[in-house]
Design an enzyme around this catalytic site. Structure first.
Site, short mmCIF file in Angstrom:
data_model
loop_
_atom_site.label_atom_id
_atom_site.label_comp_id
_atom_site.label_asym_id
_atom_site.label_seq_id
_atom_site.Cartn_x
_atom_site.Cartn_y
_atom_site.Cartn_z
N SER A 93 0.85 -1.19 0.00
CA SER A 93 0.00 0.00 0.00
C SER A 93 0.88 1.24 0.00
CB SER A 93 -0.90 0.00 1.24
OG SER A 93 -0.13 0.27 2.40
N SER A 94 0.25 2.41 -0.01
CA SER A 94 1.02 3.65 -0.04
C SER A 94 1.85 3.85 1.22
CB SER A 94 0.06 4.84 -0.20
OG SER A 94 -0.86 4.88 0.88
N CYS A 95 1.50 3.16 2.30
CA CYS A 95 2.26 3.31 3.53
C CYS A 95 3.37 2.27 3.64
CB CYS A 95 1.34 3.21 4.74
SG CYS A 95 0.50 1.62 4.89
N GLY A 96 3.52 1.40 2.63
CA GLY A 96 4.60 0.43 2.67
C GLY A 96 4.10 -0.99 2.56
#
Length: 259
Positions: free
Chosen positions: A107-110
């Site tokens: 995801s965009s957070c890793g």
């Protein structure tokens, strides 16, 4: 020059005077990578030496072991960027599906989930290649590096990755707006041409991050030197893989990791 675009600017002096000027800007564009018909990643890269980028990236992702594992590469220009379609040998084909299975839950957070954390921290092989030079060779390479970066000379906005001989001779250089891309291009170019490290080292115009350490180890690079500082994880991964580091490389000094 390939990899640059000319743009008009208004140059404003501190005293308030201004004038129109034209400056070369480094191109940064989307590059989509497909392996055996499977969409794998989209990179923001400088168009140029893209075949080298594909091969170096595939090695860093552990999709291939050698240049011959890449059977062919086709580039397709689109209105949004470039799609690079690489065909890999049957013997490594299963690796693509396995890696994509882990990447799809990013995801965009890793990375998400224990399984993907394990993938991110996969053990590195212990480096067997030995650096045959001394620290004086790093200073010699640094003295040369700025003169063999035509794209950076024009734009002052890109990174370089250099393959250096044990005596500090700069043998091969690749440039890109991304430090990872520059190193992937260098490693790919070496694989495709049969260039060996031969006791030499890599010199990068970037900080020493854990990804660059991993790329160096997987490429069999005997020593990694960077002009900026390392991160804690880079030091940990380098120590575990027995990769010597030289960091914060300056014309008059550098920092060496303790063996």
């Amino acid at each position: 020059m390939a990899g640059t675009q000319n743009h008009k600017f208004t140059a404003v002096a501190r005293e308030g005077a201004w004038e129109e000027t034209v400056r070369a800007i480094a191109v940064e564009a989307p590059v989509a990578l497909e392996f055996n018909g499977i969409g794998y990643a989209v990179l923001m890269a400088t168009p140029g030496d893209l075949d080298d980028l594909v091969v170096g990236f595939a090695l860093a992702e552990r999709l291939i072991d050698q240049a011959d594992d890449v059977i062919g590469i086709e580039a397709h220009a689109t209105g949004h960027g470039t799609v690079l379609r690489a065909s890999l040998a049957n013997r490594v084909g299963d690796r693509i599906v396995d890696r994509v299975r882990h990447r799809v839950s990013e995801s965009s957070c890793g990375l998400c989930g224990i399984e993907n954390l394990e993938q991110a921290m996969r053990p590195l092989p212990v480096l067997t290649a030995k650096w045959a030079g001394d620290d004086a060779a790093i200073f010699r390479a640094l003295d040369t590096l700025d003169r063999v970066q035509p794209l950076n000379a024009a734009t002052r906005a890109v990174h370089a990755a250099a393959c250096c001989a044990a005596d500090g001779e700069v043998r091969l250089v690749r440039e890109d707006v991304g430090r990872h891309n520059a190193f992937d291009k260098l490693i790919g170019a070496m694989l495709r041409s049969g260039e060996e490290w031969a006791g030499g080292f890599a010199l990068l115009t970037s900080r020493c991050s854990f990804e660059l350490v991993e790329k160096a180890v997987l490429a069999g690079c005997p020593m990694l030197a960077t002009i900026s500082a390392p991160t804690s994880l880079a030091l940990d991964r380098a120590r575990a893989a027995a990769l010597p580091l030289r960091v914060v490389v300056r014309p008059d000094a550098l920092l060496a990791t303790v063996p």
